[in-house]
Motif scaffolding. Sequence first.
Motif, short mmCIF file in Angstrom:
data_model
loop_
_atom_site.label_atom_id
_atom_site.label_comp_id
_atom_site.label_asym_id
_atom_site.label_seq_id
_atom_site.Cartn_x
_atom_site.Cartn_y
_atom_site.Cartn_z
N GLU A 12 0.84 -1.18 0.00
CA GLU A 12 0.00 0.00 0.00
C GLU A 12 0.88 1.24 0.00
O GLU A 12 1.82 1.35 0.79
N LEU A 13 0.59 2.17 -0.89
CA LEU A 13 1.38 3.38 -0.99
C LEU A 13 1.09 4.28 0.20
O LEU A 13 -0.05 4.69 0.42
N PRO A 14 2.10 4.61 1.02
CA PRO A 14 1.86 5.44 2.20
C PRO A 14 1.56 6.88 1.81
O PRO A 14 1.95 7.35 0.73
N VAL A 15 0.87 7.57 2.69
CA VAL A 15 0.47 8.95 2.43
C VAL A 15 1.36 9.90 3.22
O VAL A 15 1.49 9.77 4.44
N PRO A 16 2.01 10.87 2.58
CA PRO A 16 2.80 11.86 3.33
C PRO A 16 1.94 12.61 4.33
O PRO A 16 0.72 12.75 4.15
N ALA A 264 10.88 15.71 7.36
CA ALA A 264 10.41 14.83 6.30
C ALA A 264 8.89 14.92 6.13
O ALA A 264 8.15 15.22 7.07
N ASP A 265 8.44 14.65 4.91
CA ASP A 265 7.01 14.52 4.63
C ASP A 265 6.51 13.13 4.97
O ASP A 265 5.32 12.92 5.18
N LEU A 266 7.44 12.19 4.99
CA LEU A 266 7.10 10.79 5.20
C LEU A 266 8.27 10.10 5.88
O LEU A 266 9.42 10.25 5.45
N VAL A 267 8.00 9.35 6.94
CA VAL A 267 9.03 8.58 7.63
C VAL A 267 8.69 7.10 7.46
O VAL A 267 7.57 6.67 7.75
N VAL A 268 9.66 6.33 6.96
CA VAL A 268 9.46 4.90 6.77
C VAL A 268 10.43 4.13 7.67
O VAL A 268 11.34 4.72 8.27
#
Length: 302
Positions: A12-16, A264-268
């Motif tokens: 699933e593509l994560p959302v920023p 960051a806009d997104l942390v993985v």
Amino acid sequence: MVGGMSRSRRDELPVPTTPEGKDGLAALLAEPRRAVLALDFDGTLAPIVPDPDAARAHPRAAAALARLAPRIGSVVVVTGRPAGVAVRYGGFAGVPALEHMVVLGHYGAERWDARSGEVKAPGTHPGVNAVRAELPGVLDAIGAWRGTWVEDKGRAVAVHTRRTQDPQAAFESLSGPLRELADRHGLIVEPGRMVLELRPPGMDKGVALNDYLREVGAGPVLYAGDDLGDLAAFGAVEKRRADGLPGVLVCSGSAEVAELAARADLVVDGPEGVVALVDALADALEERDGQDGAETHPPVSD
């Protein structure tokens, strides 16, 4: 969480979490043939390990990049390592669908192009040779030999403290003396995750990324990093966004560099999460194309 997902189903593509990140991701998905995926190596594609020579890219990294690369404009790795070392440790050479990949090593001072398989690089800064000769004496004088590890990168020299009894204390005690040593020979010190790198001034990941994006005439850009050295690349993407050019900032998360995660806009979840994100992007573009593996896009430039 992105990290840990199995490839037995589509990721699933994560959302920023920021408006700028959401806009950047939407632009990348809408205009993939002009998009650039830019990635750090250590800590982003490869897990951090006590011995840098033992670092290798995540086992699925090259395959994930090969799935995405034909569907976007360009894939570039921006690293402080020598370009050839990153290529070897990443397993990038000779991979089908990565024919247009570029690796910018030594913060852009070196460049490897998959099309030619060659590394282009300038001569070594004389200050690096001087530091290489003086560093053993400096470390010995301050009693820093126990547990420290010196990595000779050719065009830079790095002192690692991760193996010491107290890595953070060793890092802090070495910071001042190494900056003085660097200053004497016209170099700068680049701090990282339990490492201090002495290298020539004038190049950082932001400069390298900007130069590359101008060269290829890029549109949307996604940059993923994990360390203090990636802040310059984050700054380059932020500057582009201020000029109306979309971008996404991704942090390969760890407990060691909170400053990067905050911007960051997104942390993985570390390299596992980065690879899952790349796979999810490939999935999304495959679905947009209508069938798996059907349509691919030419690179940004030849």
